[in-house]
Design an enzyme around this catalytic site. Structure first.
Site, PDB file in Angstrom:
ATOM      1  N   LYS A  59       0.804  -1.237   0.000  1.00 17.39           N
ATOM      2  CA  LYS A  59       0.000   0.000   0.000  1.00 17.39           C
ATOM      3  C   LYS A  59       0.834   1.283   0.000  1.00 17.39           C
ATOM      4  O   LYS A  59       0.358   2.348   0.395  1.00 17.39           O
ATOM      5  CB  LYS A  59      -0.994   0.005   1.191  1.00 17.39           C
ATOM      6  CG  LYS A  59      -1.974  -1.129   1.119  1.00 17.39           C
ATOM      7  CD  LYS A  59      -2.892  -0.956  -0.063  1.00 17.39           C
ATOM      8  CE  LYS A  59      -3.395  -2.258  -0.602  1.00 17.39           C
ATOM      9  NZ  LYS A  59      -3.935  -2.169  -1.936  1.00 17.39           N
ATOM     10  N   HIS A 114       7.319  -7.209  -2.094  1.00 18.19           N
ATOM     11  CA  HIS A 114       7.053  -6.597  -0.787  1.00 18.19           C
ATOM     12  C   HIS A 114       8.006  -7.152   0.269  1.00 18.19           C
ATOM     13  O   HIS A 114       7.833  -6.892   1.458  1.00 18.19           O
ATOM     14  CB  HIS A 114       5.623  -6.915  -0.319  1.00 18.19           C
ATOM     15  CG  HIS A 114       4.528  -6.263  -1.116  1.00 18.19           C
ATOM     16  ND1 HIS A 114       4.563  -4.937  -1.493  1.00 18.19           N
ATOM     17  CD2 HIS A 114       3.344  -6.751  -1.569  1.00 18.19           C
ATOM     18  CE1 HIS A 114       3.447  -4.647  -2.145  1.00 18.19           C
ATOM     19  NE2 HIS A 114       2.707  -5.726  -2.212  1.00 18.19           N
ATOM     20  N   SER A 144      -5.224   2.803   3.800  1.00 13.30           N
ATOM     21  CA  SER A 144      -5.369   2.122   2.513  1.00 13.30           C
ATOM     22  C   SER A 144      -5.570   0.620   2.728  1.00 13.30           C
ATOM     23  O   SER A 144      -6.447  -0.006   2.120  1.00 13.30           O
ATOM     24  CB  SER A 144      -4.119   2.408   1.668  1.00 13.30           C
ATOM     25  OG  SER A 144      -4.238   1.840   0.400  1.00 13.30           O
TER      26      SER A 144
HETATM   27  S1  PPS Z   1      -0.538  -3.142  -3.147  1.00 13.36           S
HETATM   28  O1  PPS Z   1      -1.850  -3.870  -2.999  1.00 13.36           O
HETATM   29  O2  PPS Z   1       0.290  -3.277  -1.937  1.00 13.36           O
HETATM   30  O3  PPS Z   1       0.177  -3.534  -4.349  1.00 13.36           O
HETATM   31  O4  PPS Z   1      -0.986  -1.613  -3.260  1.00 13.36           O
HETATM   32  P1  PPS Z   1      -0.077  -0.393  -3.750  1.00 13.36           P
HETATM   33  O5  PPS Z   1      -0.109  -0.309  -5.212  1.00 13.36           O
HETATM   34  O6  PPS Z   1       1.243  -0.428  -3.072  1.00 13.36           O
HETATM   35  O7  PPS Z   1      -0.861   0.847  -3.118  1.00 13.36           O
HETATM   36  C1  PPS Z   1      -2.192   1.136  -3.468  1.00 13.36           C
HETATM   37  C2  PPS Z   1      -2.403   2.606  -3.128  1.00 13.36           C
HETATM   38  O8  PPS Z   1      -1.732   3.411  -4.115  1.00 13.36           O
HETATM   39  C3  PPS Z   1      -2.688   4.284  -4.716  1.00 13.36           C
HETATM   40  N1  PPS Z   1      -2.291   4.571  -6.098  1.00 13.36           N
HETATM   41  C4  PPS Z   1      -2.040   5.819  -6.542  1.00 13.36           C
HETATM   42  N2  PPS Z   1      -2.055   7.002  -5.911  1.00 13.36           N
HETATM   43  C5  PPS Z   1      -1.798   8.113  -6.661  1.00 13.36           C
HETATM   44  N3  PPS Z   1      -1.534   8.075  -7.988  1.00 13.36           N
HETATM   45  C6  PPS Z   1      -1.506   6.904  -8.653  1.00 13.36           C
HETATM   46  N4  PPS Z   1      -1.245   6.902  -9.967  1.00 13.36           N
HETATM   47  C7  PPS Z   1      -1.769   5.697  -7.930  1.00 13.36           C
HETATM   48  N5  PPS Z   1      -1.818   4.385  -8.248  1.00 13.36           N
HETATM   49  C8  PPS Z   1      -2.146   3.714  -7.127  1.00 13.36           C
HETATM   50  C9  PPS Z   1      -4.003   3.514  -4.592  1.00 13.36           C
HETATM   51  O9  PPS Z   1      -5.109   4.353  -4.805  1.00 13.36           O
HETATM   52  C10 PPS Z   1      -3.857   3.013  -3.160  1.00 13.36           C
HETATM   53  O10 PPS Z   1      -3.965   4.074  -2.205  1.00 13.36           O
HETATM   54  P2  PPS Z   1      -5.334   4.520  -1.505  1.00 13.36           P
HETATM   55  O11 PPS Z   1      -4.906   5.450  -0.400  1.00 13.36           O
HETATM   56  O12 PPS Z   1      -5.992   3.295  -0.985  1.00 13.36           O
HETATM   57  O13 PPS Z   1      -6.116   5.234  -2.568  1.00 13.36           O
END
Ligand code: PPS
Length: 303
Positions: A59, A114, A144
């Site tokens: 996340k 991870h 998240s």
């Molecule tokens: S995972 O399941 O661990 O692989 O998730 P991960 O990709 O690490 O994190 C997901 C969060 O990243 C946000 N996200 C983004 N934020 C801003 N811009 C872009 N382009 C973007 N892409 C993914 C996604 O919305 C999750 O955060 P939250 O706070 O839940 O919205």
């Protein structure tokens, strides 16, 4: 009942959010990972010199970095990156179910992980491969992840946010303690093949971040190509893109009718979830656990 320091209690009756096993002191989701496979990749996975590893605590912006790195690899050509759903484009190498996809990657492989530093493939440390480590304000990670437990079928949705904060602090979440993860990887901060960046920096200056990542990777993109990388890796582009928003994942694994994977994509949503007491409690633990690192992160100035 177990009392915790801010006077709140963690009830033993509360269900843990996932079935787990431990490997080298770290929790993993049962049914998704296995001890045998973790041991195999730690000791036998072959890292190639031109590999690029996208490493994060869950996340923290893993998928955002997948999109950015693949767009950079293809010089902003979205038709190439959109040929494969995001979860197969840069698979997590510790995931047994991803092995076929890892084998199919073409050079330079962009591989996600991870894993904490002490479990990472040993062959990495003898290779010339590069790591990009993305970090995020842990309070936004908690939020998240809290929402993610509602859509990923291997989780039991979290009902009690206070208990979840405590589980996170104690490292009782998938991939263990965020504090240990960051401290473990930050041992490599001065290494020339290691680049770290924060989710908040990406939000504040996506173009500048892309330019810095290109420089680290030795990739020369012209202005139009960089513009394309930026345009296609914004939250809105990725949320609207069926190859990036996880809508290709079967709903029995991830049920997005209960919430979107691309949820909010902002910094500071923790302020809508934490009470003042929870925030003060988390800060106190944060200060204690991070004091030896002698580094202040972006979110410490802005939160
Ligand atoms: S995972 O399941 O661990 O692989 O998730 P991960 O990709 O690490 O994190 C997901 C969060 O990243 C946000 N996200 C983004 N934020 C801003 N811009 C872009 N382009 C973007 N892409 C993914 C996604 O919305 C999750 O955060 P939250 O706070 O839940 O919205």
């Amino acid at each position: 009942m177990q009392t915790i320091t801010n006077g709140c209690v963690l009830s033993s009756a509360d269900k843990m959010s996932f079935d787990h096993f431990e490997y080298k002191g770290v929790r993993f989701i049962k049914g998704m990972y296995t001890e045998e496979f973790l041991n195999h990749i730690e000791n036998e996975f072959e890292v190639f010199d031109d590999d690029i590893y996208n490493v994060t605590f869950p996340k923290s912006g893993t998928n955002w970095m997948i999109e950015i790195l693949n767009l950079i690899k293809h010089k902003g050509d979205v038709t190439k990156t959109n040929a494969t759903p995001i979860f197969s484009r840069s698979p997590w190498y510790e995931l047994p179910a991803s092995q076929e996809q890892v084998q199919k990657l073409d050079s330079p492989r962009i591989i996600s992980s991870h894993l904490p530093h002490h479990i990472f493939a040993k062959s990495y440390f003898k290779s010339k491969a590069k790591i990009i480590y993305t970090m995020r304000n842990p309070r936004d990670i908690i939020v998240s992840l809290f929402h993610f437990t509602k859509i990923l079928s291997l989780y039991t949705p979290i009902e009690n946010f206070q208990n979840f904060i405590e589980e996170f602090i104690q490292g009782k979440v998938a991939f263990g303690s965020w504090f240990d993860h960051v401290k473990g990887w930050m041992q490599m901060k001065d290494h020339e093949r290691f680049f770290f960046i924060t989710y908040e920096e990406l939000l504040q200056d996506l173009r500048g971040s892309v330019v810095r990542i290109c420089k680290f990777l030795g990739q020369e993109l012209d202005d139009a190509q960089i513009d394309s990388v930026v345009e296609h890796s914004t939250f809105k582009s990725m949320k609207d893109n069926p190859m990036s928003n996880w809508s290709q994942m079967p709903s029995d694994i991830m049920d997005q009718s209960k919430g979107a994977f691309m949820r909010k994509g902002i910094s500071g949503d923790w302020k809508n979830h934490f009470t003042v007491a929870q925030s003060e409690y988390f800060d106190k633990i944060y200060q204690e656990k991070m004091k030896d690192l002698n580094r202040s992160f972006f979110w410490e100035q802005s939160s």
